[in-house]
Design a protein around this motif. Structure first.
Motif, PDB file in Angstrom:
ATOM      1  N   THR A  47       0.829  -1.211   0.000  1.00 55.54           N
ATOM      2  CA  THR A  47       0.000   0.000   0.000  1.00 55.54           C
ATOM      3  C   THR A  47       0.858   1.254   0.000  1.00 55.54           C
ATOM      4  N   ARG A  48       0.238   2.356  -0.469  1.00 52.20           N
ATOM      5  CA  ARG A  48       0.797   3.704  -0.343  1.00 52.20           C
ATOM      6  C   ARG A  48      -0.247   4.637   0.249  1.00 52.20           C
ATOM      7  N   LEU A  49      -1.243   4.078   0.918  1.00 54.21           N
ATOM      8  CA  LEU A  49      -2.342   4.876   1.464  1.00 54.21           C
ATOM      9  C   LEU A  49      -2.178   5.072   2.961  1.00 54.21           C
ATOM     10  N   PRO A  50      -2.315   6.304   3.447  1.00 57.17           N
ATOM     11  CA  PRO A  50      -2.159   6.549   4.881  1.00 57.17           C
ATOM     12  C   PRO A  50      -3.202   5.827   5.719  1.00 57.17           C
ATOM     13  N   ASP A  51      -4.422   5.672   5.192  1.00 61.31           N
ATOM     14  CA  ASP A  51      -5.464   4.955   5.944  1.00 61.31           C
ATOM     15  C   ASP A  51      -5.043   3.526   6.251  1.00 61.31           C
ATOM     16  N   VAL A  52      -4.483   2.860   5.254  1.00 65.79           N
ATOM     17  CA  VAL A  52      -4.076   1.464   5.432  1.00 65.79           C
ATOM     18  C   VAL A  52      -2.876   1.375   6.366  1.00 65.79           C
ATOM     19  N   LEU A  53      -1.932   2.304   6.206  1.00 63.99           N
ATOM     20  CA  LEU A  53      -0.776   2.324   7.098  1.00 63.99           C
ATOM     21  C   LEU A  53      -1.219   2.540   8.542  1.00 63.99           C
ATOM     22  N   PHE A  54      -2.139   3.474   8.732  1.00 67.17           N
ATOM     23  CA  PHE A  54      -2.615   3.783  10.082  1.00 67.17           C
ATOM     24  C   PHE A  54      -3.361   2.594  10.685  1.00 67.17           C
ATOM     25  N   ALA A  55      -4.197   1.943   9.879  1.00 63.35           N
ATOM     26  CA  ALA A  55      -4.943   0.787  10.374  1.00 63.35           C
ATOM     27  C   ALA A  55      -4.006  -0.347  10.795  1.00 63.35           C
ATOM     28  N   ALA A  56      -2.872  -0.462  10.129  1.00 66.02           N
ATOM     29  CA  ALA A  56      -1.927  -1.528  10.455  1.00 66.02           C
ATOM     30  C   ALA A  56      -1.081  -1.193  11.670  1.00 66.02           C
ATOM     31  N   VAL A  57      -0.724   0.087  11.843  1.00 64.18           N
ATOM     32  CA  VAL A  57       0.178   0.451  12.926  1.00 64.18           C
ATOM     33  C   VAL A  57      -0.572   0.784  14.216  1.00 64.18           C
ATOM     34  N   ARG A  58      -1.861   1.094  14.113  1.00 68.16           N
ATOM     35  CA  ARG A  58      -2.631   1.475  15.300  1.00 68.16           C
ATOM     36  C   ARG A  58      -2.682   0.364  16.354  1.00 68.16           C
ATOM     37  N   PRO A  59      -2.914  -0.911  15.966  1.00 69.89           N
ATOM     38  CA  PRO A  59      -2.900  -1.980  16.977  1.00 69.89           C
ATOM     39  C   PRO A  59      -1.528  -2.153  17.630  1.00 69.89           C
ATOM     40  N   LEU A  60      -0.463  -1.886  16.889  1.00 66.97           N
ATOM     41  CA  LEU A  60       0.875  -1.982  17.469  1.00 66.97           C
ATOM     42  C   LEU A  60       1.055  -0.926  18.556  1.00 66.97           C
ATOM     43  N   LEU A  61       0.528   0.279  18.282  1.00 67.95           N
ATOM     44  CA  LEU A  61       0.594   1.334  19.280  1.00 67.95           C
ATOM     45  C   LEU A  61      -0.208   0.966  20.522  1.00 67.95           C
ATOM     46  N   ALA A  62      -1.385   0.365  20.320  1.00 68.00           N
ATOM     47  CA  ALA A  62      -2.239   0.009  21.457  1.00 68.00           C
ATOM     48  C   ALA A  62      -1.515  -0.942  22.412  1.00 68.00           C
TER      49      ALA A  62
END
Length: 418
Positions: free
Chosen positions: A339-354
Motif C-alpha cells: 500500500t501507499r495509502l495513509p489509511d491502510v498504514l494507520f490501520a496496520a500500525v494502530r494496533p501496534l501502538l495500542a
C-alpha cells in the motif's frame, strides 16, 4: 611526487607546501594522486552550512539545526562542534554545552533541493554515483579521464570549487582505491578537505587506529572486540580467516579483511532502498494512546507521500517509540497487500501502538515501511478489499489539492493538533 593545487588546479611533480602558480597552501601531494579513482564526497555540516549561506550574519556564530528543546541535533556547524555539540545529541545537552548557539528548525525541503543540485553535479562527472545520504555519495571515476581531459583528482577538485561557487556550501573528498578507504579518507581533513590514502599504505595506516574507527563497528561491537583482546585494527587485521570465523562467526573474516583496508564492493548507482520512514519528537512526553494517535496519523500521511515520491509501496509497517529515558521500542507487522495509502498504514500500525501504550511516557514516535514493494503492486484491490482503488484515487486527489493550496487545504480530524 604528483602535486595538485585545489584552488587553481595547477599540477606539478615535486611535492610542495605552497602552489608555485597562485601561492595557495591548499595543495595535495601523493604518489598515487593521479591514479586513484574511487572517491567519497561528503558535504561539510550540510544543514548548518545551507542555513549560514542563507543567513550570512550567522557565519561567525555557532549554529544548531534541530527540533527544539525536546528534540535532538540534526546538524551543527563546526563552531558548535568545538564546543562539544554533536549530531543526534539531545537538544538540552547541546544547549548546555553551547548556550549561545543559534537554533534553527530543520527545513528538509530546502536541504533535499540543495542535495539534489549537488547530486546532479556529481552525475555529470561519472554515471557511477552511489548516494549514501542526502549530503554524501561515493563515486567511481575510472575511465573518465579522456572525457574530462584530466585525471579524477583534478576533476574532483574542480567539482569541489564548483559546489562552493554555485551552491554555496563546502565538501570534503576522500580519494582511495576502494569505498572503505575513500570514506575514511574523507573524514581525515574536514572541513573543505581533500585526503588521499593509497592502496599500498591502507593496512599500515589502519593498523594503529582503534577498532571503533571502522565503519559498522559501533560502541557495542567495539566493547566486544576489546574484551576479546582486539583494541586496534592491526590486531584485528592480523587474524587468519579461520580464526576470525571461530572468534566472531560468519562475519569474522570480512571484519578482519576490512581492518586491513580490503573492500571489494563496487560503486552501485542502483543501490536498493531498504526502508522509508518518518518520525517526530514531542515538545513534552505523551503517554495516552489517544494523544499519540494524532501525530501517528500525520506521520502515516508523510510516509505515504514519501513512498509515492520514491516510487515504492509498503509491504509492512514498523512502529518506533522512544521513552522519556531514551529507550527505544519497535514493533512490526506485515500487510496483506502493498500500500501507499495513509489509511491502510494507520490501520496496520494502530494496533501496534495500542500494545505499547501501557502508561509509559514517550518522547518520540515514528513509522517505517519495511519491506518495500513495487509501486505497481500497491492498492490494487481484491475480493476482500474491492474499494482499495477508489481509496487510492481519493488520496491522489487530496495530494493534488494540497500541492496546489497547501497541506492545510484538506485534513482529517484525527490529524488536528490539540
Amino acid at each position: 611526487m604528483p602535486t595538485l593545487c585545489r584552488d587553481c588546479l595547477h599540477r606539478v611533480e615535486p611535492a610542495v607546501t605552497r602552489c608555485v602558480a597562485c601561492g595557495s597552501r591548499r595543495v595535495v601531494s601523493h604518489p598515487e594522486l593521479f591514479r586513484l579513482t574511487v572517491a567519497h564526497v561528503d558535504c561539510d555540516a550540510f544543514y548548518a552550512s545551507v542555513e549560514k549561506r542563507d543567513r550570512p550574519e550567522l557565519l561567525s556564530r555557532p549554529v544548531i539545526v534541530g527540533g527544539g528543546k525536546r528534540g535532538v541535533v540534526s546538524a551543527c556547524c563546526y563552531i558548535a562542534r568545538t564546543r562539544g555539540v554533536r549530531s543526534a545529541m539531545p537538544m538540552f545537552k547541546a544547549l548546555a554545552a553551547c548556550p549561545d548557539a543559534v537554533v534553527i528548525k530543520p527545513e528538509m525541503a530546502k536541504y533535499v533541493h540543495e542535495g539534489r543540485r549537488i547530486r546532479t553535479m556529481m552525475e555529470a562527472l561519472t554515471p557511477l554515483v552511489q548516494p549514501m545520504s542526502i549530503d554524501e555519495a561515493v563515486l567511481d571515476l575510472a575511465g573518465t579521464e579522456a572525457l574530462h581531459g584530466a585525471p579524477p583528482a583534478v576533476v574532483l577538485a574542480r567539482f569541489a570549487l564548483a559546489v562552493e561557487r554555485e551552491v554555496g556550501v563546502t565538501v570534503s573528498i576522500g580519494l582511495a582505491a576502494n569505498r572503505l578507504m575513500a570514506k575514511l579518507a574523507a573524514e581525515r581533513d574536514k572541513p573543505r578537505g581533500f585526503a588521499v590514502i593509497g592502496a599500498d599504505e591502507a593496512a599500515g595506516w589502519l593498523a594503529p587506529q582503534p577498532v571503533s574507527l571502522l565503519p559498522g563497528v559501533g560502541p557495542a561491537m567495539a566493547k566486544r572486540l576489546q574484551a576479546a583482546g582486539f583494541s586496534t585494527l592491526g590486531q584485528l587485521g592480523a587474524l587468519e580467516p579461520r580464526e576470525a570465523m571461530r572468534r566472531f562467526g560468519d562475519e569474522g573474516p570480512a571484519l578482519a579483511a576490512r581492518a586491513r583496508g580490503e573492500d571489494a564492493r563496487r560503486v552501485n548507482p542502483d543501490r536498493e532502498t531498504k526502508s522509508i520512514s518518518a518520525e517526530t519528537t514531542f515538545e513534552t512526553d505523551i503517554a495516552a494512546r489517544e494523544a499519540l494517535e494524532a501525530p501517528l496519523w500525520r506521520l502515516c500521511e508523510k510516509l505515504a507521500r514519501r513512498l509515492t515520491e520514491k516510487g515504492f509501496a509498503a509491504g509492512g509497517v514498523t512502529l518506533k517509540l522512544k521513552t522519556a529515558a531514551f529507550a527505544t521500542r519497535t514493533r512490526a507487522a506485515r500487510l496483506p497487500q502493498p500500500t501507499r495509502l495513509p489509511d491502510v498504514l494507520f490501520a496496520a500500525v494502530r494496533p501496534l501502538l495500542a500494545k505499547e501504550a501501557d502508561g509509559t511516557a514517550f518522547r518520540l514516535i515514528g513509522i517505517g515501511a519495511q519491506p518495500l514493494a513495487a509501486a505497481a503492486d500497491a492498492d490494487l484491490g481484491d475480493l476482500a478489499d474491492p474499494e482499495a482503488p477508489k481509496r487510492a484515487a481519493r488520496w491522489a486527489a487530496v495530494e493534488t489539492l494540497r500541492a496546489k493550496f497547501g497541506d492545510g487545504a484538506v485534513m482529517r480530524g484525527r490529524g488536528l493538533r490539540k
